[in-house]
Design a protein around this motif. Structure first.
Motif, mmCIF file in Angstrom:
data_model
loop_
_atom_site.group_PDB
_atom_site.id
_atom_site.type_symbol
_atom_site.label_atom_id
_atom_site.label_comp_id
_atom_site.label_asym_id
_atom_site.label_seq_id
_atom_site.Cartn_x
_atom_site.Cartn_y
_atom_site.Cartn_z
ATOM 1 N N PHE A 38 0.869 -1.174 0.000
ATOM 2 C CA PHE A 38 0.000 0.000 0.000
ATOM 3 C C PHE A 38 0.906 1.224 0.000
ATOM 4 N N ASP A 39 0.327 2.404 -0.094
ATOM 5 C CA ASP A 39 1.114 3.627 -0.298
ATOM 6 C C ASP A 39 1.922 3.534 -1.585
ATOM 7 N N ASP A 40 1.353 2.913 -2.626
ATOM 8 C CA ASP A 40 2.075 2.787 -3.896
ATOM 9 C C ASP A 40 1.847 4.056 -4.723
ATOM 10 N N TYR A 41 2.549 5.102 -4.358
ATOM 11 C CA TYR A 41 2.355 6.388 -5.016
ATOM 12 C C TYR A 41 2.981 6.425 -6.404
ATOM 13 N N HIS A 42 3.999 5.601 -6.625
ATOM 14 C CA HIS A 42 4.568 5.535 -7.979
ATOM 15 C C HIS A 42 3.508 5.044 -8.957
ATOM 16 N N ALA A 43 2.826 3.953 -8.592
ATOM 17 C CA ALA A 43 1.779 3.412 -9.470
ATOM 18 C C ALA A 43 0.660 4.424 -9.685
ATOM 19 N N SER A 44 0.285 5.148 -8.638
ATOM 20 C CA SER A 44 -0.807 6.118 -8.779
ATOM 21 C C SER A 44 -0.388 7.310 -9.638
ATOM 22 N N LEU A 62 -8.740 -12.136 1.866
ATOM 23 C CA LEU A 62 -7.915 -13.315 2.118
ATOM 24 C C LEU A 62 -7.258 -13.278 3.497
ATOM 25 N N SER A 63 -7.610 -12.291 4.309
ATOM 26 C CA SER A 63 -6.894 -12.066 5.567
ATOM 27 C C SER A 63 -6.959 -13.261 6.515
ATOM 28 N N ASP A 64 -8.033 -14.071 6.436
ATOM 29 C CA ASP A 64 -8.172 -15.200 7.357
ATOM 30 C C ASP A 64 -7.234 -16.357 7.016
ATOM 31 N N ILE A 68 1.723 -12.442 6.852
ATOM 32 C CA ILE A 68 2.661 -11.558 6.173
ATOM 33 C C ILE A 68 4.034 -11.663 6.805
ATOM 34 N N VAL A 69 5.037 -11.783 5.949
ATOM 35 C CA VAL A 69 6.436 -11.738 6.361
ATOM 36 C C VAL A 69 7.046 -10.483 5.743
ATOM 37 N N ILE A 70 7.664 -9.645 6.571
ATOM 38 C CA ILE A 70 8.278 -8.405 6.092
ATOM 39 C C ILE A 70 9.787 -8.603 5.999
ATOM 40 N N PHE A 101 -0.631 -3.281 8.915
ATOM 41 C CA PHE A 101 -1.195 -4.602 8.632
ATOM 42 C C PHE A 101 -2.026 -5.118 9.805
ATOM 43 N N GLU A 102 -1.466 -5.018 10.989
ATOM 44 C CA GLU A 102 -2.167 -5.559 12.156
ATOM 45 C C GLU A 102 -3.428 -4.762 12.465
ATOM 46 N N THR A 103 -3.387 -3.451 12.253
ATOM 47 C CA THR A 103 -4.570 -2.621 12.472
ATOM 48 C C THR A 103 -5.711 -3.051 11.559
ATOM 49 N N ARG A 104 -5.359 -3.527 10.363
ATOM 50 C CA ARG A 104 -6.374 -3.901 9.385
ATOM 51 C C ARG A 104 -6.687 -5.400 9.404
ATOM 52 N N GLY A 105 -6.276 -6.073 10.461
ATOM 53 C CA GLY A 105 -6.702 -7.455 10.656
ATOM 54 C C GLY A 105 -5.805 -8.527 10.085
ATOM 55 N N PHE A 106 -4.579 -8.184 9.648
ATOM 56 C CA PHE A 106 -3.673 -9.178 9.097
ATOM 57 C C PHE A 106 -2.716 -9.689 10.161
ATOM 58 N N LEU A 107 -2.348 -10.958 10.034
ATOM 59 C CA LEU A 107 -1.339 -11.553 10.898
ATOM 60 C C LEU A 107 0.045 -11.268 10.311
#
Length: 491
Positions: A38-44, A62-64, A68-70, A101-107
């Protein structure tokens, strides 16, 4: 802002393509997400209409079933590499991404530090993350990577890396920026999973280059410009051409790594399910351009913006002439000069006429608004106020900020804060107009015009301060500046 990209269509067909790919593998799928999740400002910027968080919204359903591995490179930690679009370091962005990610429900499973070779800064960062309860792993530098396949695909290569423990069928591997080692993490995990008897697959979600646009399409050239410091080069995928007789665009690092992936898949499955690097991808962006000319124009502006950015980085000592020369070659391949930007010509013409530093901003209808340094405002603040007044239909001679309000601001800047520049910066101008808006209808109208600056282009004949640059970035304005320091009192 003119739209050249169908974001709704993209959300639909891209999510369908990802679900289709998940169904092709057994126990687990590692999906490398290139670029910004997210925050893909180049694409926008290069695809007007693309929303910066579009890819993120696709994954919410697909969050359930995903985690995510960073990934962050030890080299980037050591260099304190900064995300130019947000102005924060990669190590800080890892924490920001995790929080988002965690705020939006992702592990968020863990963080992997790649290219590790005993760097003290990486050790300190790992200690910090583990102190916050974040599982952290090391993946080591492998000599001869990616050509030395026999070493890579062995216990002394991928087998030496820490095994990242995951629990869900879809593992999304992302990073603050390119060159972090996301693909190597995925491949290492395939090797490790196979040793543990787990059948795992790999897929790649790389936004750029767009495989089904021409090699020299401005959108693809803008990607090269964005990764000039990584020396990425777009290429025709030779494996895809041989397998299907179809021309597809990929980039050098994916093409170079394909023999490694091929060897690993042959070790796991007996054969590789992918015949080319392009096969690995799931990118559907090329099917969602609804106005190619709008996207071409936006991408051309981005190429020039990146060129100016490199010129300014060189002036600051933050890059070498090699990067600038690479950018100049991309500019030439695109058939562009800096004169392509009408704002560049208008700003320089205003400066020639007045003898002062100047700025020009092009509105969505093609109107060019200019401004110059004066006793009260620098060029960027002047052009911002002039643009807002034009959009709001306020006569040019009307003052939005009273002298009574300006005087104490200048006094504070010079006398109390010991500054040399009494002129108001863009943030100070916006605060002053905001304060006046409760009593002045014109100020209220002017502020309401700010969203209309999104997607506009601007050029300044002198380098702006970080404060001014960040304001225009937040407004969505495509800003370029001549690499001239000039008289800082005028900025």
């Amino acid at each position: 802002m003119k739209y050249g990209f169908d974001n709704e269509k993209y959300l639909k067909i891209q999510s369908e393509r990802i679900r289709e790919r998940i169904g092709k593998f057994g126990d687990k799928l590692y999906m490398e997400f290139g670029g910004k999740l997210f925050d893909d400002y180049h694409a926008s910027r290069v695809l007007p209409g693309f929303q910066p968080d579009s890819k993120f919204h696709m994954l919410e359903s697909l969050s359930d079933c995903c985690e995510i591995v960073i990934v962050i490179s030890a080299i980037d930690i050591e260099k304190s590499k900064v995300r130019s679009d947000l102005g924060i370091s990669y190590d800080m962005d890892v924490l920001r991404l995790r929080g988002e990610f965690e705020t939006r429900g992702f592990l968020v499973n863990s963080v992997v530090i790649t290219h590790y070779n005993g760097q003290a800064s990486a050790d300190a960062y790992r200690h910090r993350l583990e102190g916050m309860g974040i599982r952290t792993y090391y993946h080591y530098t492998i000599e001869g990577y990616p050509q030395n396949v026999s070493l890579i695909d062995s216990d002394e290569g991928f087998g030496k890396n820490d095994y990242v423990e995951t629990t869900r069928p879809l593992v999304i591997v992302t990073a603050p920026g390119p060159g972090s080692g996301k693909m190597a993490v995925c491949l290492s995990q395939l090797y490790q999973e196979n040793k543990r008897g787990i059948k795992a697959g790999y897929a790649k979600f790389e936004t750029f280059p767009v495989w089904n646009l021409p090699l020299k399409h401005p959108v693809n050239l803008a990607y090269e410009a964005a990764t000039a410091d990584l020396k990425d080069v777009n290429m025709i995928d030779p494996f895809h051409l041989e397998a299907y007789g179809e021309t597809a665009v990929n980039y050098n690092r994916d093409i170079e790594i394909f023999p490694v992936l091929n060897a690993i898949f042959e070790g796991i499955y007996g054969e590789n399910p992918y015949k080319s690097p392009t096969d690995m991808g799931v990118n559907m962006i090329g099917y969602c351009l609804k106005d190619d000319e709008v996207c071409r124009e936006a991408a051309n502006n981005e190429i020039i913006r990146r060129y100016y950015n490199s010129l300014n980085r060189l002036a600051d000592g933050d890059c070498t002439e090699t990067e600038v020369n690479t950018m100049a070659l991309i500019l030439k391949r695109a058939g562009l000069t800096t004169d392509y930007r009408r704002t560049t010509l208008a700003a320089r013409e205003r400066k020639a006429q007045s003898g002062e530093d100047a700025a020009a901003l092009e509105l969505s209808d093609g109107t060019i608004i200019t401004g110059e340094s004066g006793n009260l405002l620098g060029p960027s603040a002047a052009v911002l106020l002039n643009s807002l007044k034009h959009l709001a239909g306020i006569p040019h001679g009307v003052k939005l900020i009273s002298q009574k309000m300006i005087n104490p601001i200048q006094k504070t800047k010079v006398e109390y804060l010991h500054g040399r520049n009494p002129r108001l910066h863009t943030d100070e101008v916006l605060v002053a107009v905001s304060m006046s808006s409760t009593m002045d209808e014109n100020c209220e109208k002017a502020l309401s015009m700010l969203p209309l600056l999104n997607g506009c282009q601007m050029h300044c004949t002198v380098k702006l301060s970080d404060v001014d640059s960040k304001i225009f970035r937040k407004l969505g304005v495509g800003l370029t500046c001549d690499p001239v320091t000039g008289n800082k009192e005028h900025v």
